[in-house]
Design a protein around this motif. Structure first.
Motif, PDB file in Angstrom:
ATOM      1  N   ARG A 163      34.330  18.844  -7.865  1.00 36.39           N
ATOM      2  CA  ARG A 163      33.434  17.865  -8.480  1.00 36.39           C
ATOM      3  C   ARG A 163      32.814  16.960  -7.416  1.00 36.39           C
ATOM      4  NH1 ARG A 163      36.842  16.338 -14.027  1.00 36.39           N
ATOM      5  NH2 ARG A 163      37.329  18.509 -14.574  1.00 36.39           N
ATOM      6  N   GLU A 164      31.942  16.072  -7.873  1.00 38.74           N
ATOM      7  CA  GLU A 164      31.122  15.272  -6.969  1.00 38.74           C
ATOM      8  C   GLU A 164      31.964  14.442  -6.003  1.00 38.74           C
ATOM      9  OE1 GLU A 164      27.980  15.202  -6.419  1.00 38.74           O
ATOM     10  OE2 GLU A 164      27.135  16.327  -8.112  1.00 38.74           O
ATOM     11  N   ARG A 165      33.038  13.835  -6.470  1.00 37.08           N
ATOM     12  CA  ARG A 165      33.823  12.970  -5.588  1.00 37.08           C
ATOM     13  C   ARG A 165      34.382  13.760  -4.417  1.00 37.08           C
ATOM     14  NH1 ARG A 165      38.317  11.931  -3.586  1.00 37.08           N
ATOM     15  NH2 ARG A 165      39.249  13.713  -4.636  1.00 37.08           N
ATOM     16  N   GLN A 166      34.984  14.904  -4.722  1.00 40.34           N
ATOM     17  CA  GLN A 166      35.578  15.701  -3.659  1.00 40.34           C
ATOM     18  C   GLN A 166      34.491  16.304  -2.755  1.00 40.34           C
ATOM     19  OE1 GLN A 166      39.177  18.908  -2.876  1.00 40.34           O
ATOM     20  NE2 GLN A 166      38.305  18.827  -4.920  1.00 40.34           N
ATOM     21  N   ALA A 167      33.388  16.745  -3.356  1.00 46.63           N
ATOM     22  CA  ALA A 167      32.298  17.303  -2.559  1.00 46.63           C
ATOM     23  C   ALA A 167      31.702  16.247  -1.633  1.00 46.63           C
ATOM     24  CB  ALA A 167      31.213  17.874  -3.469  1.00 46.63           C
ATOM     25  N   GLY A 168      31.584  15.013  -2.111  1.00 48.05           N
ATOM     26  CA  GLY A 168      31.044  13.944  -1.279  1.00 48.05           C
ATOM     27  C   GLY A 168      31.926  13.676  -0.069  1.00 48.05           C
ATOM     28  N   LYS A 169      33.236  13.622  -0.293  1.00 47.82           N
ATOM     29  CA  LYS A 169      34.156  13.388   0.823  1.00 47.82           C
ATOM     30  C   LYS A 169      34.175  14.588   1.761  1.00 47.82           C
ATOM     31  CE  LYS A 169      38.793  11.786   2.007  1.00 47.82           C
ATOM     32  NZ  LYS A 169      40.157  11.493   1.535  1.00 47.82           N
ATOM     33  N   LEU A 170      34.058  15.791   1.195  1.00 46.24           N
ATOM     34  CA  LEU A 170      33.992  16.993   2.028  1.00 46.24           C
ATOM     35  C   LEU A 170      32.803  16.910   2.981  1.00 46.24           C
ATOM     36  CD1 LEU A 170      34.799  19.882   2.838  1.00 46.24           C
ATOM     37  CD2 LEU A 170      33.472  20.706   0.862  1.00 46.24           C
ATOM     38  N   GLY A 171      31.660  16.482   2.460  1.00 45.17           N
ATOM     39  CA  GLY A 171      30.479  16.331   3.304  1.00 45.17           C
ATOM     40  C   GLY A 171      30.706  15.350   4.436  1.00 45.17           C
ATOM     41  N   GLU A 172      31.379  14.239   4.145  1.00 43.19           N
ATOM     42  CA  GLU A 172      31.666  13.242   5.184  1.00 43.19           C
ATOM     43  C   GLU A 172      32.564  13.833   6.270  1.00 43.19           C
ATOM     44  OE1 GLU A 172      33.392   9.940   3.182  1.00 43.19           O
ATOM     45  OE2 GLU A 172      31.569   9.453   2.033  1.00 43.19           O
ATOM     46  N   ILE A 173      33.591  14.582   5.857  1.00 44.88           N
ATOM     47  CA  ILE A 173      34.503  15.193   6.833  1.00 44.88           C
ATOM     48  C   ILE A 173      33.767  16.224   7.691  1.00 44.88           C
ATOM     49  CG2 ILE A 173      36.487  16.753   7.050  1.00 44.88           C
ATOM     50  CD1 ILE A 173      37.749  15.285   4.679  1.00 44.88           C
ATOM     51  N   LEU A 174      32.924  17.019   7.063  1.00 46.89           N
ATOM     52  CA  LEU A 174      32.179  18.038   7.823  1.00 46.89           C
ATOM     53  C   LEU A 174      31.229  17.384   8.817  1.00 46.89           C
ATOM     54  CD1 LEU A 174      31.428  20.595   4.954  1.00 46.89           C
ATOM     55  CD2 LEU A 174      33.165  20.787   6.766  1.00 46.89           C
ATOM     56  N   ASP A 175      30.597  16.288   8.425  1.00 47.74           N
ATOM     57  CA  ASP A 175      29.730  15.566   9.360  1.00 47.74           C
ATOM     58  C   ASP A 175      30.537  15.013  10.538  1.00 47.74           C
ATOM     59  OD1 ASP A 175      27.364  16.042   8.058  1.00 47.74           O
ATOM     60  OD2 ASP A 175      27.275  14.087   7.063  1.00 47.74           O
ATOM     61  N   GLU A 176      31.642  14.367  10.219  1.00 47.06           N
ATOM     62  CA  GLU A 176      32.484  13.751  11.251  1.00 47.06           C
ATOM     63  C   GLU A 176      32.964  14.794  12.259  1.00 47.06           C
ATOM     64  OE1 GLU A 176      37.028  11.919  11.530  1.00 47.06           O
ATOM     65  OE2 GLU A 176      36.012  12.016   9.583  1.00 47.06           O
ATOM     66  N   THR A 177      33.476  15.906  11.762  1.00 48.29           N
ATOM     67  CA  THR A 177      34.030  16.922  12.658  1.00 48.29           C
ATOM     68  C   THR A 177      32.926  17.724  13.352  1.00 48.29           C
ATOM     69  OG1 THR A 177      34.311  18.334  10.691  1.00 48.29           O
ATOM     70  CG2 THR A 177      36.237  17.112  11.468  1.00 48.29           C
ATOM     71  N   GLY A 178      31.779  17.843  12.704  1.00 46.81           N
ATOM     72  CA  GLY A 178      30.655  18.489  13.359  1.00 46.81           C
ATOM     73  C   GLY A 178      30.190  17.708  14.567  1.00 46.81           C
ATOM     74  N   LYS A 179      30.125  16.386  14.448  1.00 50.94           N
ATOM     75  CA  LYS A 179      29.720  15.534  15.575  1.00 50.94           C
ATOM     76  C   LYS A 179      30.720  15.605  16.717  1.00 50.94           C
ATOM     77  CE  LYS A 179      27.111  12.305  12.696  1.00 50.94           C
ATOM     78  NZ  LYS A 179      27.081  10.947  12.081  1.00 50.94           N
ATOM     79  N   LEU A 180      31.973  15.918  16.410  1.00 55.19           N
ATOM     80  CA  LEU A 180      32.992  16.066  17.442  1.00 55.19           C
ATOM     81  C   LEU A 180      32.951  17.443  18.091  1.00 55.19           C
ATOM     82  CD1 LEU A 180      36.018  14.337  15.645  1.00 55.19           C
ATOM     83  CD2 LEU A 180      34.671  13.430  17.552  1.00 55.19           C
ATOM     84  N   GLY A 181      32.077  18.316  17.599  1.00 55.40           N
ATOM     85  CA  GLY A 181      31.947  19.650  18.177  1.00 55.40           C
ATOM     86  C   GLY A 181      33.109  20.566  17.843  1.00 55.40           C
ATOM     87  N   LEU A 182      33.710  20.400  16.659  1.00 59.46           N
ATOM     88  CA  LEU A 182      34.869  21.200  16.265  1.00 59.46           C
ATOM     89  C   LEU A 182      34.467  22.418  15.446  1.00 59.46           C
ATOM     90  CD1 LEU A 182      37.297  18.305  15.248  1.00 59.46           C
ATOM     91  CD2 LEU A 182      37.135  19.477  17.458  1.00 59.46           C
ATOM     92  N   PHE A 183      35.315  23.434  15.471  1.00 60.54           N
ATOM     93  CA  PHE A 183      35.169  24.621  14.634  1.00 60.54           C
ATOM     94  C   PHE A 183      35.782  24.273  13.279  1.00 60.54           C
ATOM     95  CE2 PHE A 183      36.246  28.681  12.821  1.00 60.54           C
ATOM     96  CZ  PHE A 183      35.325  29.594  13.334  1.00 60.54           C
ATOM     97  N   ARG A 184      34.954  24.191  12.242  1.00 55.72           N
ATOM     98  CA  ARG A 184      35.378  23.678  10.939  1.00 55.72           C
ATOM     99  C   ARG A 184      35.768  24.810   9.993  1.00 55.72           C
ATOM    100  NH1 ARG A 184      29.809  20.610  10.469  1.00 55.72           N
ATOM    101  NH2 ARG A 184      29.306  22.559  11.545  1.00 55.72           N
ATOM    102  N   VAL A 185      37.034  24.816   9.583  1.00 54.05           N
ATOM    103  CA  VAL A 185      37.570  25.816   8.655  1.00 54.05           C
ATOM    104  C   VAL A 185      37.859  25.134   7.326  1.00 54.05           C
ATOM    105  CG1 VAL A 185      39.385  27.505   8.216  1.00 54.05           C
ATOM    106  CG2 VAL A 185      38.628  27.070  10.570  1.00 54.05           C
ATOM    107  N   ILE A 186      37.201  25.569   6.262  1.00 58.72           N
ATOM    108  CA  ILE A 186      37.465  25.045   4.918  1.00 58.72           C
ATOM    109  C   ILE A 186      38.434  25.983   4.222  1.00 58.72           C
ATOM    110  CG2 ILE A 186      36.495  24.400   2.684  1.00 58.72           C
ATOM    111  CD1 ILE A 186      33.831  23.908   4.092  1.00 58.72           C
ATOM    112  N   MET A 187      39.517  25.424   3.685  1.00 57.10           N
ATOM    113  CA  MET A 187      40.494  26.188   2.918  1.00 57.10           C
ATOM    114  C   MET A 187      40.382  25.802   1.449  1.00 57.10           C
ATOM    115  SD  MET A 187      43.695  25.522   5.539  1.00 57.10           S
ATOM    116  CE  MET A 187      43.408  23.756   5.397  1.00 57.10           C
TER     117      MET A 187
END
Length: 309
Positions: A163-187
């Motif tokens: 749902r929207e709440r979890q998807a919104g936080k997921l987007g924030e985490i992906l942005d944060e880790t993307g800026k750190l140059g990490l390989f992002r694995v979603i489980m």
């Protein structure tokens, strides 16, 4: 090089004895399904053999994408907790729940409590806070992001949702880790791909999930639920993101029409031009429970982003 192993749909057996009160619920349909379809084809011996081979590969981390149990009975959740302790230190094993782990109302709350050490993100663990989804764990150059699609459903249904709440936080985490140059694995447990599961077992919110990763990016999505060895792709910002499923870790050879137990091993590394990700599928190939490499693939994954210093 970071070596990530992926297993799913453990379905620990045997089932404990059920009381009449426990059977007067959706659990009656699950109990019948277990007796008629899974009791003989999903075994602890198969699981033990598979895990022994997995451990011999010496992965740096293990991702477990749900359905550790069958009916989410308290005794099952405790058994799964003990099994997780044998699988590895919570720092080296990351778990997300599946629909069987949230089988009836109230079960998911208990699941989160019993398996908290393996389901807490780094920040929650450091502050001794309860489990929250999505969670983030950073190991080397890899960001492990745990999303929960688990929910209690009506009899004969096995859907999940995001749902929207979890998807919104997921987007924030992906942005944060993307800026750190990490390989992002979603489980995640349910496949976030249209047509990958029948309608009564699908993920509700596939469009929301795909829009989120298309906007914010990821390098790899791991899921379970279908008990199949499949690979799909979904759109990222400027690349296609592999979506990989693995067979049940306890499925015996020839037990039914689904493939026997297997695990996937991903070797992830930065290169001069981006990321490399080599995937090896290992699993049971005969009635003697011989385990061999079944297939190998070089996955095409997203480009390395320059970290923000």
């Amino acid at each position: 090089m970071f070596r990530l192993a992926h297993i799913s749909d453990i379905h620990l057996s045997p089932l404990p004895a059920l009381t009449l009160r426990e059977l007067i619920s959706k659990r009656i349909t699950g109990y019948i399904n277990w007796r008629s379809n899974r009791k003989g084809s999903m075994t602890g011996g198969t699981l033990d053999t598979l895990i022994a081979d997995l451990e011999a590969q010496k992965p740096d981390h293990i991702a477990v994408t749900g359905d550790l149990v069958n009916l989410a009975l308290d005794e099952e959740l405790e058994t799964a907790q003990r099994w997780l302790k044998t699988l590895g230190d919570p720092a080296n094993v990351s778990v997300v729940p599946g629909n069987h782990d949230a089988y009836v109302p109230g079960a998911l709350k208990k699941t989160r409590r019993y398996w908290a050490p393996w389901m807490r993100g780094d920040r929650e663990a450091a502050a001794d806070r309860p489990v929250e989804f999505p969670y983030l764990r950073i190991r080397g150059d890899v960001a492990l992001v745990g999303v929960s699609s688990a929910r209690a459903t009506a009899p004969f249904m096995a859907t999940g949702d995001i749902r929207e709440r979890q998807a919104g936080k997921l987007g924030e985490i992906l942005d944060e880790t993307g800026k750190l140059g990490l390989f992002r694995v979603i489980m995640i447990h349910h496949p976030p791909v249209r047509g990958a599961a029948p309608s009564h077992k699908r993920l509700l919110g596939i469009g929301l999930f795909q829009r989120t990763v298309r906007k914010h990016g990821a390098e790899l999505v791991l899921h379970g639920h279908t008990h199949l060895a499949t690979r799909h792709e979904i759109d990222g910002p400027d690349w296609r993101i592999p979506v990989v499923c693995v067979p049940s870790a306890s499925q015996s050879f020839g037990g039914n029409h689904r493939p026997p137990a297997a695990f996937n091993l991903f070797s992830i590394a930065k290169t001069n031009t981006g990321w490399s990700c080599h995937m090896v599928e290992r699993g049971i190939v005969d009635e003697q429970m011989t385990i061999r490499t079944i297939r190998e693939h070089d996955l095409t994954v997203g480009a390395v982003l320059n970290p923000v210093l």
